[in-house]
Design a protein around this motif. Structure first.
Motif, PDB file in Angstrom:
ATOM      1  N   ALA A   1     161.230  45.559 -23.596  1.00 22.65           N
ATOM      2  CA  ALA A   1     160.810  45.127 -22.254  1.00 22.65           C
ATOM      3  C   ALA A   1     161.915  44.296 -21.596  1.00 22.65           C
ATOM      4  O   ALA A   1     162.203  44.468 -20.411  1.00 22.65           O
ATOM      5  CB  ALA A   1     159.516  44.324 -22.348  1.00 22.65           C
ATOM      6  N   CYS A   2     162.559  43.421 -22.366  1.00 22.27           N
ATOM      7  CA  CYS A   2     163.598  42.549 -21.814  1.00 22.27           C
ATOM      8  C   CYS A   2     164.744  43.383 -21.212  1.00 22.27           C
ATOM      9  O   CYS A   2     165.152  43.139 -20.081  1.00 22.27           O
ATOM     10  CB  CYS A   2     164.115  41.626 -22.921  1.00 22.27           C
ATOM     11  SG  CYS A   2     165.455  40.552 -22.415  1.00 22.27           S
ATOM     12  N   VAL A   3     165.219  44.379 -21.964  1.00 21.34           N
ATOM     13  CA  VAL A   3     166.347  45.153 -21.412  1.00 21.34           C
ATOM     14  C   VAL A   3     165.882  46.078 -20.282  1.00 21.34           C
ATOM     15  O   VAL A   3     166.648  46.379 -19.369  1.00 21.34           O
ATOM     16  CB  VAL A   3     167.140  45.956 -22.478  1.00 21.34           C
ATOM     17  CG1 VAL A   3     167.840  45.023 -23.427  1.00 21.34           C
ATOM     18  CG2 VAL A   3     166.299  46.937 -23.219  1.00 21.34           C
ATOM     19  N   GLU A   4     164.623  46.510 -20.333  1.00 23.23           N
ATOM     20  CA  GLU A   4     164.121  47.302 -19.201  1.00 23.23           C
ATOM     21  C   GLU A   4     164.146  46.463 -17.928  1.00 23.23           C
ATOM     22  O   GLU A   4     164.542  46.935 -16.860  1.00 23.23           O
ATOM     23  CB  GLU A   4     162.706  47.830 -19.498  1.00 23.23           C
ATOM     24  CG  GLU A   4     162.741  49.011 -20.469  1.00 23.23           C
ATOM     25  CD  GLU A   4     161.368  49.571 -20.825  1.00 23.23           C
ATOM     26  OE1 GLU A   4     161.296  50.771 -21.156  1.00 23.23           O
ATOM     27  OE2 GLU A   4     160.377  48.808 -20.805  1.00 23.23           O
ATOM     28  N   TYR A   5     163.740  45.200 -18.040  1.00 27.87           N
ATOM     29  CA  TYR A   5     163.815  44.321 -16.862  1.00 27.87           C
ATOM     30  C   TYR A   5     165.262  44.134 -16.423  1.00 27.87           C
ATOM     31  O   TYR A   5     165.571  44.187 -15.236  1.00 27.87           O
ATOM     32  CB  TYR A   5     163.179  42.961 -17.159  1.00 27.87           C
ATOM     33  CG  TYR A   5     161.669  42.978 -17.114  1.00 27.87           C
ATOM     34  CD1 TYR A   5     160.983  43.454 -15.993  1.00 27.87           C
ATOM     35  CD2 TYR A   5     160.914  42.509 -18.186  1.00 27.87           C
ATOM     36  CE1 TYR A   5     159.600  43.468 -15.952  1.00 27.87           C
ATOM     37  CE2 TYR A   5     159.525  42.517 -18.148  1.00 27.87           C
ATOM     38  CZ  TYR A   5     158.875  42.993 -17.032  1.00 27.87           C
ATOM     39  OH  TYR A   5     157.508  43.004 -16.981  1.00 27.87           O
ATOM     40  N   ILE A   6     166.165  43.907 -17.395  1.00 24.34           N
ATOM     41  CA  ILE A   6     167.581  43.704 -17.048  1.00 24.34           C
ATOM     42  C   ILE A   6     168.105  44.930 -16.290  1.00 24.34           C
ATOM     43  O   ILE A   6     168.851  44.817 -15.331  1.00 24.34           O
ATOM     44  CB  ILE A   6     168.432  43.443 -18.318  1.00 24.34           C
ATOM     45  CG1 ILE A   6     168.119  42.045 -18.875  1.00 24.34           C
ATOM     46  CG2 ILE A   6     169.919  43.571 -18.023  1.00 24.34           C
ATOM     47  CD1 ILE A   6     168.782  41.721 -20.211  1.00 24.34           C
ATOM     48  N   ALA A   7     167.668  46.110 -16.722  1.00 24.41           N
ATOM     49  CA  ALA A   7     168.121  47.355 -16.094  1.00 24.41           C
ATOM     50  C   ALA A   7     167.368  47.650 -14.798  1.00 24.41           C
ATOM     51  O   ALA A   7     167.533  48.720 -14.212  1.00 24.41           O
ATOM     52  CB  ALA A   7     167.959  48.520 -17.075  1.00 24.41           C
ATOM     53  N   GLY A   8     166.528  46.732 -14.373  1.00 20.59           N
ATOM     54  CA  GLY A   8     165.816  46.931 -13.114  1.00 20.59           C
ATOM     55  C   GLY A   8     164.596  47.820 -13.225  1.00 20.59           C
ATOM     56  O   GLY A   8     164.109  48.368 -12.241  1.00 20.59           O
ATOM     57  N   LYS A   9     164.124  47.987 -14.460  1.00 22.41           N
ATOM     58  CA  LYS A   9     162.920  48.798 -14.673  1.00 22.41           C
ATOM     59  C   LYS A   9     161.716  47.892 -14.881  1.00 22.41           C
ATOM     60  O   LYS A   9     161.823  46.685 -14.725  1.00 22.41           O
ATOM     61  CB  LYS A   9     163.114  49.679 -15.898  1.00 22.41           C
ATOM     62  CG  LYS A   9     164.201  50.701 -15.734  1.00 22.41           C
ATOM     63  CD  LYS A   9     164.493  51.364 -17.044  1.00 22.41           C
ATOM     64  CE  LYS A   9     165.535  52.435 -16.872  1.00 22.41           C
ATOM     65  NZ  LYS A   9     165.041  53.543 -16.048  1.00 22.41           N
ATOM     66  N   VAL A  10     160.622  48.524 -15.305  1.00 20.19           N
ATOM     67  CA  VAL A  10     159.411  47.742 -15.561  1.00 20.19           C
ATOM     68  C   VAL A  10     159.191  47.663 -17.064  1.00 20.19           C
ATOM     69  O   VAL A  10     159.106  48.684 -17.731  1.00 20.19           O
ATOM     70  CB  VAL A  10     158.192  48.408 -14.888  1.00 20.19           C
ATOM     71  CG1 VAL A  10     156.918  47.630 -15.208  1.00 20.19           C
ATOM     72  CG2 VAL A  10     158.405  48.490 -13.395  1.00 20.19           C
ATOM     73  N   GLY A  11     159.127  46.445 -17.609  1.00 20.45           N
ATOM     74  CA  GLY A  11     158.868  46.277 -19.041  1.00 20.45           C
ATOM     75  C   GLY A  11     157.395  45.986 -19.271  1.00 20.45           C
ATOM     76  O   GLY A  11     156.678  45.618 -18.343  1.00 20.45           O
TER      77      GLY A  11
END
Ligand code: FAD
Ligand code: NAD
Length: 506
Positions: free
Chosen positions: A370-380
């Motif tokens: 989830a953390c890297v999804e947020y960093i990548a501008g996605k939804v975690g």
């Protein structure tokens, strides 16, 4: 759900092309993110710690197209879980269970031996083989996904730079636009009880004893104490568990916990509840413990050959330089993060055991993704209320959602459905029928609030319940789903039938 899927798809399409538009999108979704590298030596993501939180975050980041480096100090990936936790303990739990079954149950099934004995070095070698195969497997996954791996001790020199003392004696500075702290946890020490990993051991020492202790005293009746107590108890140790609280495993449903304790007692484990260890003396051959009732009172003593300290774990951030960059922690040292795993310092995140929440490997992995999804501008997405817990004793105990005590505290009218494995045909067929399934559901809507299972394979059975909770299912939903016969899973169906109506087989 539909919204989340749409956002995920949108994020996916954008992340394939790291254009300035992508950057704008990710910055607006995650305003604390410092964006991505563009052809420089800098990483998009640097992960400090290669445990289940850190290595999974690193692989996921690389899969999302982000330039990623993972720094790990122990020289092997997988963290506590793989090296000195989940995996070696489950290897020993399995091996010791086989020995115990051979000694105590095989004859009931018509399988006879002239003798059966423990070869402890071989048992340990099998455990070590499982660990080394798996750690090497993660290195392979790093190569496959092009994650850069730096072996050494990392410490912040600025919010975007980590100085690494490498295990070969060198030093390098790793730069990253986003840095994830995944440094995990360490054993919590007790005042006056110093761990020497010989007579007084942490879980790490308990996973590598060179002899079977005659008397093992375990301090703390939590996950580690009961699992490692089971391992050595099955191999022949007399096990006494000293617990400060009035009950074992405080997070467990009270009714299931009582049955579980009775089962462990039948297996020979002794419990001293509401008791604290106030001193240890290692000057003689063994260890002499001084005990006191938790509420105060007369002292007693207890002798042991080995003492296991398993009274909880504490976040590990020693030498990381958090104070240098001003990362906020709570009073027990856990790093404070927001719902996107961002700390108070821009571009610095934290996941896993080092932040508040259940200290479990699968939770750390979910955090990492989830953390890297947020960093990548996605939804975690991680829901801490639906993280299953499993104690891998025999039988196992697994649970998800609320306990009956928590439901009562909420004040929601509820129904309970239970089904014992004594009435389950598969459990009877294999002569392993200790335990039950207990389901709690909201009275008005029948929505499932919690599921608690004690069974030989409860850790596998629980996932039907985890999915049900995640999808806000009613007990009737599970009850009307066709379950294969004869399986232990039928007990979950029957407990669901008992929750909303009536079971068939009891
Ligand atoms: C005996 C035992 C049994 C367990 N069994 C289970 C189980 O069955 N199921 C389960 O879900 N959980 C289990 N756990 C808990 C599980 O191991 C942890 O929840 C999990 O490992 C946490 O993952 P993490 O990535 O946050 O941290 P860790 O796994 O602790 O990994 C952190 C890593 O960071 C490294 N590190 C720390 N500081 C630095 C630094 N400054 N620079 C570089 N590297 C650094 C450490 O060397 C470590 O490898 C068990 C734990 C123990 C002790
Ligand atoms: N199967 C699994 O998933 C698994 C297995 C092992 C460890 N873990 C994780 O590792 C973490 C640490 O495990 P653990 O067993 O050390 O901790 P725990 O939190 O599970 O249990 C610690 C126990 O020690 C007791 N205690 C605390 N201070 C005490 C004292 N002074 N004297 C006597 N008792 C005391 C507590 O009341 C508690 O019951 C757990 O939080 C768990 O999440 C998970």
């Amino acid at each position: 759900m539909a919204m989340a899927n749409l956002a995920r798809r949108k994020g996916f399409l954008l992340s394939r092309n790291l254009s300035s538009e992508t950057l704008k999108y990710s910055l607006s979704l995650a305003s604390f993110s410092r964006g991505f590298a563009s052809g420089s030596d800098d990483n998009d993501v640097v992960v400090v710690g290669g445990g289940p939180g850190g290595y999974v975050a690193a692989i996921k980041a690389a899969q999302l197209g982000l330039k990623t480096t993972c720094i790990e100090k122990r020289g092997a990936l997988g963290g506590t879980c793989l090296n000195v936790g989940c995996i070696p303990s489950k290897a020993l739990l399995h091996s010791s269970h086989m020995y115990h079954e051979a000694k105590h149950s095989f004859a009931n099934h018509g399988v006879k031996f002239s003798s059966v004995e423990v070869d402890l070095p071989a048992m340990m070698a099998q455990k070590d083989k499982a660990v080394s195969n798996l750690t090497r497997g993660i290195e392979g996954l790093f190569k496959k996904n092009k994650v850069n791996y730096v072996k050494g001790y990392g410490k912040f020199v600025s919010p975007s730079e980590v100085s690494v003392d490498t295990i070969d004696g060198g030093n390098t500075v790793v730069k990253g636009k986003n840095i994830i702290i995944a440094t995990g946890s360490d054993v919590k020490s007790l005042p006056g009880v110093s761990i020497d990993e010989k007579k007084i051991v942490s879980s790490t020492g308990a996973l590598a004893l060179s002899e079977i202790p005659k008397r093992l005293v375990v301090i703390g009746a939590g996950y580690i104490g009961l699992e490692m107590g089971s391992v050595w108890g099955r191999l022949g140790s007399e096990v006494t568990v000293v617990e400060f609280a009035p009950d074992i495993v405080p997070t467990m449903d009270g009714e299931v916990r009582k049955q579980f304790q009775r089962t462990l007692e039948k297996q020979g484990m002794k419990f001293m509840l509401k008791t604290k260890v106030v001193g240890v003396d290692t000057s003689g051959d063994g260890v002499k413990l001084t005990l006191e009732p938790a509420a105060g009172g007369d002292q007693t003593s207890l002798e042991a050959d080995v003492v296991l300290v398993s009274a909880g774990r504490t976040p590990f951030t020693a030498g990381l330089g958090l104070d240098k960059i001003g990362v906020e922690t709570d009073k027990v040292g856990r790093i404070l993060v927001n719902e996107r795993f961002a700390t108070n310092v821009s571009g610095v995140y934290a996941i896993g055991d080092v932040i508040p929440g259940p200290m479990l490997a699968h939770k750390a992995e979910e955090d990492g993704v989830a953390c890297v999804e947020y960093i990548a501008g996605k939804v975690g997405h991680v829901d801490y209320d639906k993280v299953p817990g499993v104690v891998y004793t025999h039988p196992e105990v697994a649970y998800v959602g609320k306990t009956e005590e928590q439901v009562k505290e909420l004040g929601v009218p509820y129904r309970v459905g239970k089904f014992p494995f004594l009435a389950n045909s598969r459990a009877k067929a294999i002569d392993d029928a200790e335990g039950l399934v207990k389901i709690l559901a909201e009275k008005e809507t029948d929505k499932i609030l919690g599921v608690h299972i004690m069974a030989p394979n409860a850790g596998e059975l629980i996932h039907e319940a985890v999915i049900a909770l995640q999808y806000d299912a009613a007990s009737e939903d599970i009850a009307r789903v066709c379950h294969a016969h004869p399986t232990m899973s039928e007990a979950v169906k029957e407990a669901a039938m008992a929750t909303f109506d009536k079971p068939i087989h009891i």
